[in-house]
Design a protein around this motif. Structure first.
Motif, PDB file in Angstrom:
ATOM      1  N   VAL A 143      51.881 -58.641  -9.097  1.00 47.38           N
ATOM      2  CA  VAL A 143      52.300 -57.503  -9.931  1.00 47.38           C
ATOM      3  C   VAL A 143      51.135 -57.043 -10.807  1.00 47.38           C
ATOM      4  CG1 VAL A 143      53.833 -56.781 -11.809  1.00 47.38           C
ATOM      5  CG2 VAL A 143      54.717 -58.196  -9.952  1.00 47.38           C
ATOM      6  N   ASN A 144      50.561 -58.018 -11.520  1.00 46.23           N
ATOM      7  CA  ASN A 144      49.446 -57.683 -12.400  1.00 46.23           C
ATOM      8  C   ASN A 144      48.152 -58.320 -11.927  1.00 46.23           C
ATOM      9  OD1 ASN A 144      51.026 -56.213 -14.182  1.00 46.23           O
ATOM     10  ND2 ASN A 144      51.695 -58.073 -15.213  1.00 46.23           N
TER      11      ASN A 144
ATOM     12  N   MET B 261      45.680 -65.390 -11.567  1.00 44.20           N
ATOM     13  CA  MET B 261      46.893 -64.647 -11.920  1.00 44.20           C
ATOM     14  C   MET B 261      48.097 -65.206 -11.168  1.00 44.20           C
ATOM     15  SD  MET B 261      45.368 -62.603 -13.942  1.00 44.20           S
ATOM     16  CE  MET B 261      46.381 -61.210 -14.381  1.00 44.20           C
ATOM     17  N   GLY B 262      49.250 -65.189 -11.838  1.00 42.70           N
ATOM     18  CA  GLY B 262      50.434 -65.825 -11.270  1.00 42.70           C
ATOM     19  C   GLY B 262      51.099 -65.053 -10.159  1.00 42.70           C
ATOM     20  N   CYS B 263      50.879 -63.730 -10.091  1.00 39.81           N
ATOM     21  CA  CYS B 263      51.514 -62.949  -9.039  1.00 39.81           C
ATOM     22  C   CYS B 263      50.721 -61.676  -8.797  1.00 39.81           C
ATOM     23  CB  CYS B 263      52.957 -62.613  -9.403  1.00 39.81           C
ATOM     24  SG  CYS B 263      53.092 -61.310 -10.642  1.00 39.81           S
TER      25      CYS B 263
ATOM     26  N   CYS C 295      46.655 -65.462 -16.475  1.00 38.27           N
ATOM     27  CA  CYS C 295      47.885 -64.883 -17.027  1.00 38.27           C
ATOM     28  C   CYS C 295      48.702 -65.987 -17.695  1.00 38.27           C
ATOM     29  CB  CYS C 295      48.676 -64.171 -15.941  1.00 38.27           C
ATOM     30  SG  CYS C 295      49.730 -65.251 -14.969  1.00 38.27           S
ATOM     31  N   PRO C 296      49.582 -65.616 -18.620  1.00 43.06           N
ATOM     32  CA  PRO C 296      50.350 -66.646 -19.333  1.00 43.06           C
ATOM     33  C   PRO C 296      51.452 -67.262 -18.463  1.00 43.06           C
ATOM     34  CG  PRO C 296      51.018 -64.462 -20.053  1.00 43.06           C
ATOM     35  CD  PRO C 296      49.862 -64.256 -19.133  1.00 43.06           C
ATOM     36  N   THR C 297      51.666 -66.693 -17.286  1.00 45.55           N
ATOM     37  CA  THR C 297      52.761 -67.012 -16.340  1.00 45.55           C
ATOM     38  C   THR C 297      54.117 -66.579 -16.908  1.00 45.55           C
ATOM     39  OG1 THR C 297      53.419 -69.249 -16.962  1.00 45.55           O
ATOM     40  CG2 THR C 297      51.492 -69.061 -15.517  1.00 45.55           C
ATOM     41  N   CYS C 298      55.045 -66.337 -16.017  1.00 45.82           N
ATOM     42  CA  CYS C 298      56.407 -65.967 -16.399  1.00 45.82           C
ATOM     43  C   CYS C 298      57.321 -66.329 -15.236  1.00 45.82           C
ATOM     44  CB  CYS C 298      56.490 -64.476 -16.737  1.00 45.82           C
ATOM     45  SG  CYS C 298      56.283 -63.409 -15.292  1.00 45.82           S
TER      46      CYS C 298
ATOM     47  N   ARG D  20      58.117 -64.835 -12.693  1.00 53.68           N
ATOM     48  CA  ARG D  20      57.760 -64.319 -11.371  1.00 53.68           C
ATOM     49  C   ARG D  20      56.912 -65.291 -10.568  1.00 53.68           C
ATOM     50  NH1 ARG D  20      57.084 -60.160 -14.822  1.00 53.68           N
ATOM     51  NH2 ARG D  20      58.611 -58.489 -14.649  1.00 53.68           N
ATOM     52  N   THR D  21      56.535 -66.392 -11.172  1.00 54.03           N
ATOM     53  CA  THR D  21      55.687 -67.331 -10.433  1.00 54.03           C
ATOM     54  C   THR D  21      56.113 -68.762 -10.708  1.00 54.03           C
ATOM     55  OG1 THR D  21      53.419 -67.988  -9.987  1.00 54.03           O
ATOM     56  CG2 THR D  21      53.939 -67.525 -12.270  1.00 54.03           C
TER      57      THR D  21
HETATM   58  S1  SF4 Z   1      50.588 -61.890 -13.642  1.00 55.51           S
HETATM   59 FE1  SF4 Z   1      52.649 -62.036 -12.746  1.00 55.51          FE
HETATM   60  S2  SF4 Z   1      53.235 -64.175 -13.121  1.00 55.51           S
HETATM   61 FE2  SF4 Z   1      51.518 -63.761 -14.487  1.00 55.51          FE
HETATM   62  S3  SF4 Z   1      52.514 -63.147 -16.407  1.00 55.51           S
HETATM   63 FE3  SF4 Z   1      52.010 -61.270 -15.257  1.00 55.51          FE
HETATM   64  S4  SF4 Z   1      53.902 -60.806 -14.143  1.00 55.51           S
HETATM   65 FE4  SF4 Z   1      54.078 -62.966 -14.812  1.00 55.51          FE
END
Ligand code: SF4
Length: 358
Positions: free
Chosen positions: A302-303, A298-300, A265-268, A270-271
């Motif tokens: 959620v996805n 994956m960073g979290c 994931c591109p990260t955001c 949430r992580t």
């Molecule tokens: S997987 Fe989680 S941390 Fe990664 S971009 Fe999606 S919402 Fe943000």
């Protein structure tokens, strides 16, 4: 949908690598060390082979370079195509000294007798010739447009092929390259409609690593997705192995070759996890272990497993310091975030051992 135009091309062999006629799209690169530095050339080509290269090309500017072909071929373990301009005698000598193919511009070899000598040598050695048409060096004959067009490139290639065929030789492949993406795409499309020779795809002087990768991927991606192209080279101002890695990812992305894929994931906001570092590490580990797996980082949650459902294996970092390990879309374990790195690497090594014992 991938069309299968490539299946309709003729097939030639470059060493033991089939090109065209439905064979897997092969990957080429070119050695970049000076011809008198054989050790450096061999190192570059060994690295390229490790990265997935099928065919290598070397510049042959003089007779001394011709003498290195056999050694480079033997030590690198790759079929060697000799790249020759202007002096037909070098092409003749390369054919007689172990080259697995010749790359020439028939227009600059010095006339019909010179071309005949090269074609005869290739026929005797039973090796193919690549007819290379570059937009920047079209013959300055009457009727040629001032700015190279796709049609001018195709007509030049067809004329060169007709000249070679009239000598009684047909082990050919063709390249039509321009710096301009649309000219390259259009020339190859038009050639495919008119002829069935296998095509070597590339963009000339594509540029440094990042811009060259994007330019090449855009041009070659369009053509390969249409089923056009039998062998490719990504020309970058970078190492041969880097060219090969880019080519491999391009073919993998188009489902034209197997290979590892990292979904990350591109990260955001949430992580605050180390997604970037772990994803990079996993990519090199998959290459090292030669594992054709899809692995997600994956960073979290959620996805996490949801977005990466297609992955064979993956991790999702969690909000309360607890992350997930999942396989084929199913959660198979909960671990502290800081443990996920080791857990994932250990599982990859286990999978490698399982495969070795099968
Ligand atoms: S997987 Fe989680 S941390 Fe990664 S971009 Fe999606 S919402 Fe943000």
């Amino acid at each position: 949908m991938i069309l299968s135009v490539a299946e309709q091309t003729k097939q030639i062999m470059v060493g033991d690598v089939p090109v065209g006629g439905g064979a897997p799209v092969s990957i080429q690169t070119m050695a970049k060390a000076p011809p008198d530095q054989v050790d450096r050339i061999v190192e570059q080509l060994k690295d390229a082979k490790k990265a997935g290269c099928d065919i290598a090309r070397i510049a042959i500017p003089n007779l001394e370079a011709v003498k290195t072909i056999g050694e480079i071929k033997q030590r690198s373990g790759l079929p060697i195509v000799a790249d020759i301009h202007f002096d037909y005698r070098l092409a003749v000598a390369a054919a007689r000294n172990g080259a697995d193919g010749l790359r020439v511009n028939p227009g600059n070899l010095g006339g019909r007798d010179a071309l005949k000598a090269v074609v005869t040598a290739a026929a005797e050695a039973d090796i193919p010739i690549r007819v290379g048409v570059n937009a920047g060096s079209l013959p300055k004959t009457q009727g040629m447009p001032a700015i190279p067009t796709a049609d001018a490139m195709v007509n030049t290639a067809l004329k060169m092929i007709a000249d070679i065929e009239s000598i009684g030789f047909d082990k050919l492949k063709v390249s039509l390259k321009a710096f301009d993406l649309f000219t390259t795409v259009e020339a190859n499309r038009r050639f495919t409609i008119q002829a069935d020779w296998p095509l070597h795809l590339g963009v000339t002087e594509a540029g440094p690593s990042l811009s060259g990768t994007v330019r090449s991927a855009a041009a070659l991606g369009i053509l390969l997705a249409e089923g056009i192209g039998d062998t490719i080279r990504i020309s970058l101002s970078s190492d041969p192995a880097e060219e090969v890695r880019v080519a491999r990812y391009l073919l993998r992305t188009l489902n034209l070759r197997p290979g590892p894929v990292v979904v990350s994931c591109p990260t955001c906001g949430r992580t605050d996890s180390q997604v970037v570092g772990l994803a990079t590490k996993i990519e090199s580990t998959l290459e090292l272990l030669n594992l054709d797996l899809v692995v997600a980082v994956m960073g979290c949650e959620v996805n996490g497993p949801g977005e990466a459902r297609e992955a064979d294996l993956g991790v999702a970092f969690g909000p309360q310091g607890q992350g997930l390990l999942f396989e084929s879309g199913q959660i198979v374990g909960k671990y502290a975030n800081e443990e996920l790195h080791d857990v994932l690497l250990a599982r990859l090594k286990e999978i490698k051992e399982e495969i070795q014992h099968e």
